[in-house]
Design an enzyme around this catalytic site. Structure first.
Site, PDB file in Angstrom:
ATOM      1  N   ARG A  34       0.662  -1.219   0.042  1.00  0.00           N
ATOM      2  CA  ARG A  34      -0.010  -0.034  -0.149  1.00  0.00           C
ATOM      3  C   ARG A  34       0.756   1.056   0.041  1.00  0.00           C
ATOM      4  O   ARG A  34       0.450   2.314  -0.509  1.00  0.00           O
ATOM      5  CB  ARG A  34      -0.916   0.232   1.027  1.00  0.00           C
ATOM      6  CG  ARG A  34      -2.320  -0.776   0.841  1.00  0.00           C
ATOM      7  CD  ARG A  34      -3.177  -0.862   2.171  1.00  0.00           C
ATOM      8  NE  ARG A  34      -4.324  -1.446   1.633  1.00  0.00           N
ATOM      9  CZ  ARG A  34      -5.251  -1.766   2.736  1.00  0.00           C
ATOM     10  NH1 ARG A  34      -5.012  -1.684   3.756  1.00  0.00           N
ATOM     11  NH2 ARG A  34      -6.544  -2.163   2.113  1.00  0.00           N
ATOM     12  N   LYS A 199     -13.830 -10.568   7.940  1.00  0.00           N
ATOM     13  CA  LYS A 199     -15.065  -9.831   8.181  1.00  0.00           C
ATOM     14  C   LYS A 199     -16.267 -10.383   7.569  1.00  0.00           C
ATOM     15  O   LYS A 199     -16.639  -9.841   6.680  1.00  0.00           O
ATOM     16  CB  LYS A 199     -14.461  -8.373   7.701  1.00  0.00           C
ATOM     17  CG  LYS A 199     -13.416  -7.958   8.187  1.00  0.00           C
ATOM     18  CD  LYS A 199     -13.033  -6.346   7.489  1.00  0.00           C
ATOM     19  CE  LYS A 199     -11.532  -6.091   7.534  1.00  0.00           C
ATOM     20  NZ  LYS A 199     -11.268  -5.352   6.469  1.00  0.00           N
ATOM     21  N   GLY A 358      -6.296  -5.444   1.539  1.00  0.00           N
ATOM     22  CA  GLY A 358      -5.265  -5.206   2.034  1.00  0.00           C
ATOM     23  C   GLY A 358      -4.449  -6.669   2.437  1.00  0.00           C
ATOM     24  O   GLY A 358      -3.567  -7.028   1.908  1.00  0.00           O
ATOM     25  N   GLY A 382     -13.021  -3.961   1.003  1.00  0.00           N
ATOM     26  CA  GLY A 382     -14.203  -3.526   1.088  1.00  0.00           C
ATOM     27  C   GLY A 382     -14.840  -2.461   0.170  1.00  0.00           C
ATOM     28  O   GLY A 382     -15.762  -2.572  -0.246  1.00  0.00           O
TER      29      GLY A 382
END
Ligand code: ADP
Ligand code: MG
Length: 401
Positions: A34, A199, A358, A382
């Site tokens: 990132r 998640k 990520g 997301g």
């Protein structure tokens, strides 16, 4: 939407909202993807003589400083990647930030401390978020939105701040959105979506919108146990979202009606406890079991080998694949096989492959795959999913003129 080229940045303080939420083990960055992804935007601004103020969140601190989530190691790595010093402010809008920004010369860079050390960043209260955005706005003349991994969040630095400053979209977000457009317009079929990760609640909801779009949906990672439970089996101590069982049952039913194939694991790797990902210590009680026979107390931590084979077959003839979420706890070598198998299947197919998230992107790289062999590795999980769902992303809407 204005781009970097539309801004007069020389001598100006330019606030760059980046997503530098990298995986850390202690204060060691285990994957710097990132940071590398947003570095070209910062370098471009430096070259044009801007005074660059970079800001990001890291992890999920609780609205106050927490050394575990400090961006200090990221400032060091960003400096190495840019090949120039990056001054680090030990707060976000306090004395350190003000002094560091005031000391910036043209073409110099500072990184502010974690945005989420401030309760206003993620507050649901518009006024509280706005007040924090005002403090951030005082540090800059211009705003560049380039934190793709956070654009689905209605947070102060993502949503409220661009309303307060002349703004533009950064090169990273522009690229990411360009790729995702390819997955929403005239997608080449079969279109296979692979979902995993931890998640569960975030991702189960996404399936609703994929029902009308994907041809096949492969379910791994923590979410698989809610699907297995929905089929009437016990899942031991695995991740389970009980309240989502009826929702999942409804998906399975509608999938069958609409010709969307759900591919649910047939076996899983388990252990009695969560593995030590820091030391990678061997897992004494590793076992592979059928999903119909997960023992009480067992934690499901990866898809099993038969499932990996099945998933590879379901990916082989795809023309488009979108993958978000590791198949298991890949951070430990005992539970990385499923994720490795899916990555390999993507490479073996002729499909246009997009990996989002990520941890998914980090997994592909830390498992030794060449990231250039994938169609696109997105920095946002997301965010990509919500884009594909057709939702309005607050951080993109805020960058409109
Ligand atoms: P991404 O960042 O790619 O969107 P997530 O953040 O949703 O992915 O999930 C990544 C995490 O999911 C990894 O840290 C991995 O260890 C964890 N994970 C995958 N499978 C399981 C599982 N069965 N149980 C617990 N955690 C899991
Ligand atoms: Mg993640």
């Amino acid at each position: 939407m204005k781009t970097l080229e539309d801004l007069e940045v020389s001598g100006k303080r330019v606030f760059v909202r980046a997503d530098l939420n990298v995986p850390l083990s202690g204060d060691t960055i285990t994957d710097d993807g990132r940071i590398r992804a947003v570095a070209p935007t910062i370098a471009k601004l430096v070259e044009r003589g801007a005074r660059v103020v970079v800001a990001s969140h890291l992890g999920r601190p609780k609205g106050e400083p927490d050394p575990k989530f400090s961006l200090a190691p990221v400032a060091v790595r960003l400096g190495e990647i840019l090949g120039r010093p990056v001054a680090f402010a030990t707060d976000t809008v306090g004395d350190s930030a003000k002094a560091t920004v005031a000391a910036l010369g043209d073409g110099e860079v500072t990184l502010l401390e974690n945005l989420r050390f401030n309760a206003g960043e993620t507050s649901k209260d518009d006024a509280e978020r706005g007040a924090f955005a005002d403090e951030l706005a005082a540090l800059a003349d211009l705003y560049v939105g380039d934190g793709f991994g956070a654009v689905h969040r209605k947070h102060a630095s993502v949503y409220d701040l661009p309303a307060r400053l002349p703004h533009a979209v950064g090169d990273l977000i522009a690229t990411e959105v360009g790729v995702l457009k390819r997955l929403t317009e005239d997608v080449a079929r079969p279109y296979v979506v692979v979902l995993g990760g931890s998640k569960v609640s975030d991702k189960v909801g996404v399936i609703e919108n994929l029902l009308g779009k994907a041809d096949r949906i492969l379910i791994g990672g923590g979410m698989m146990y809610t699907f297995i439970a929905a089929q009437g089996h016990g899942v031991g101590a695995s991740l389970l979202q009980e309240d989502q069982i009826p929702v999942v049952q409804d998906y399975l039913k509608r999938g069958a009606e609409q010709g969307v194939e759900f591919v649910i694991p047939v076996d899983t790797a388990v252990s009695g406890s969560f593995p030590d990902v820091k030391t990678g210590a061997p897992v004494e009680d590793y076992a592979v079991v059928d999903v119909t026979a997960i023992p009480d107390g067992a934690l499901g931590l990866d898809i099993g080998p038969r499932t990996a084979q099945l998933f590879a077959e379901k990916i082989a003839d795809a023309k488009t694949v979108f993958w978000n979420g590791p198949m298991g706890v890949f951070e430990h070598p005992a539970f990385a096989d499923g994720t490795r198998a899916v990555a390999q299947a993507l490479l073996d197919s002729d499909a246009f492959t997009v990996v989002g998230g990520g941890d998914s992107a980090a997994a592909v790289r830390t498992l030794g795959f060449d990231e250039d062999k994938f169609g696109h590795i997105s920095t946002g999980g997301g965010a990509s999913l919500e884009y594909l769902e057709g939702k309005t992303l607050p951080g993109l809407a805020a960058l409109e003129d």
